[in-house]
Scaffold this active site. Structure first.
Site, PDB file in Angstrom:
ATOM      1  N   VAL A   1      -0.993  -0.985  -4.393  1.00 10.89           N
ATOM      2  CA  VAL A   1      -2.180  -0.132  -4.341  1.00 10.89           C
ATOM      3  C   VAL A   1      -1.740   1.314  -4.135  1.00 10.89           C
ATOM      4  CG1 VAL A   1      -4.380   0.327  -3.195  1.00 10.89           C
ATOM      5  CG2 VAL A   1      -3.477  -2.023  -3.284  1.00 10.89           C
TER       6      VAL A   1
ATOM      7  N   PHE B   1       0.818  -1.207   0.000  1.00 10.28           N
ATOM      8  CA  PHE B   1       0.000   0.000   0.000  1.00 10.28           C
ATOM      9  C   PHE B   1       0.854   1.260   0.000  1.00 10.28           C
ATOM     10  CE2 PHE B   1      -2.815  -3.111   2.045  1.00 10.28           C
ATOM     11  CZ  PHE B   1      -4.031  -2.862   1.424  1.00 10.28           C
ATOM     12  N   ASP B   2       0.462   2.214  -0.827  1.00  8.16           N
ATOM     13  CA  ASP B   2       0.950   3.575  -0.695  1.00  8.16           C
ATOM     14  C   ASP B   2       0.324   4.145   0.581  1.00  8.16           C
ATOM     15  OD1 ASP B   2       2.047   6.136  -1.481  1.00  8.16           O
ATOM     16  OD2 ASP B   2       0.018   6.683  -2.107  1.00  8.16           O
ATOM     17  N   LEU B   3       0.811   5.293   1.035  1.00 11.51           N
ATOM     18  CA  LEU B   3       0.285   5.888   2.266  1.00 11.51           C
ATOM     19  C   LEU B   3      -0.596   7.105   1.984  1.00 11.51           C
ATOM     20  CD1 LEU B   3       0.208   5.904   5.365  1.00 11.51           C
ATOM     21  CD2 LEU B   3       2.326   7.259   5.321  1.00 11.51           C
ATOM     22  N   ASP B   4       0.024   8.224   1.591  1.00 13.93           N
ATOM     23  CA  ASP B   4      -0.722   9.469   1.383  1.00 13.93           C
ATOM     24  C   ASP B   4      -1.719   9.339   0.238  1.00 13.93           C
ATOM     25  OD1 ASP B   4       0.776  10.693   3.373  1.00 13.93           O
ATOM     26  OD2 ASP B   4       2.251  11.505   1.975  1.00 13.93           O
TER      27      ASP B   4
END
Length: 228
Positions: free
Chosen positions: A165, A7-10
């Site tokens: 993602v 997963f990406d964060l922001d």
């Protein structure tokens, strides 16, 4: 089909607009560029800071270095907490974890900040790995994904079991460079058509759609494992 989910964060797990835009505004002001409208700085959410300062404000290397330094000066104690976790994220991570998926954070944000955010917003119990950019090193998404591979023990033959993602083209391009599939999410900060143009394997528009898709993909993977 998918055993590991990165997963990406922001813009993917968290809403970072206030903290990032105000810290960019602070950085620009420190080098004599005054930007009163925070909405003009939303484009900084996602890409590496160095890239954005050069691309959007034409800064040279020296001014870019100073701007990044000033950004982090504010962000490390203030901007980092001008943030919130998206509704539904915890439920999604919990469901995926219970289904047996390996979960990792793969963000261009420096790992020293990513680690604090993961703890602050209760995501630590669900994540097997946190991979992030480096303060004095690479923040390129493909490099971050490769770091996640290494930490998870993912080899060349395992790539078909991995999916990335994210909400920006950089997430999708990084996934493509690393030879894995991707999900582009349109509840973050992508412009219309950005994720399709970058080559996302799947596209979703809501957290509910993302949860359903990932549960389906990881369920298929668990079924395949059980048949062996």
């Amino acid at each position: 089909m998918k055993k590991y989910i990165l997963f990406d964060l922001d813009g993917t797990l968290t809403e970072p607009k206030e903290g990032i835009t105000k810290s960019v505004q602070y950085a620009l002001d420190s080098i004599g560029i005054h930007e009163p409208d925070l909405n003009n700085l939303i484009k900084f959410i996602g890409p590496p800071l160095e890239v954005s300062f050069k691309e959007y404000y034409g800064l040279n290397d020296a001014d870019t270095k100073e701007a990044v330094k000033r950004y982090r000066e504010r962000y490390k104690d203030v901007g980092i907490f001008e943030n919130s976790i998206y509704d539904g994220v915890t439920d999604m991570l919990d469901a995926l974890k219970k289904q047996g998926a390996g979960l990792a954070l793969a963000t261009s944000k420096p790992d020293i900040f990513a680690e604090r955010i993961v703890d602050e917003y209760g995501m630590r119990p669900y994540l097997d790995v946190v991979a992030g950019g480096k303060i004095n090193g690479s923040c390129v998404k493909a490099d971050v994904i490769r770091e996640a591979f290494e930490k998870l023990g993912i080899g060349e033959d395992d790539k078909k079991k991995v999916i990335m993602v994210g909400d920006r083209e950089h997430d999708i391009i990084g996934a493509n460079e690393c030879g894995i599939e991707s999900v582009g999410v349109y509840f973050g900060y992508a412009a219309p058509g950005e994720l399709e143009a970058a080559g996302a394997t799947y596209i979703v528009s809501s957290m509910g759609e993302l949860k359903q898709l990932l549960l389906e993909l990881s369920s298929e993977a668990q079924g395949e494992e059980g048949q062996r």
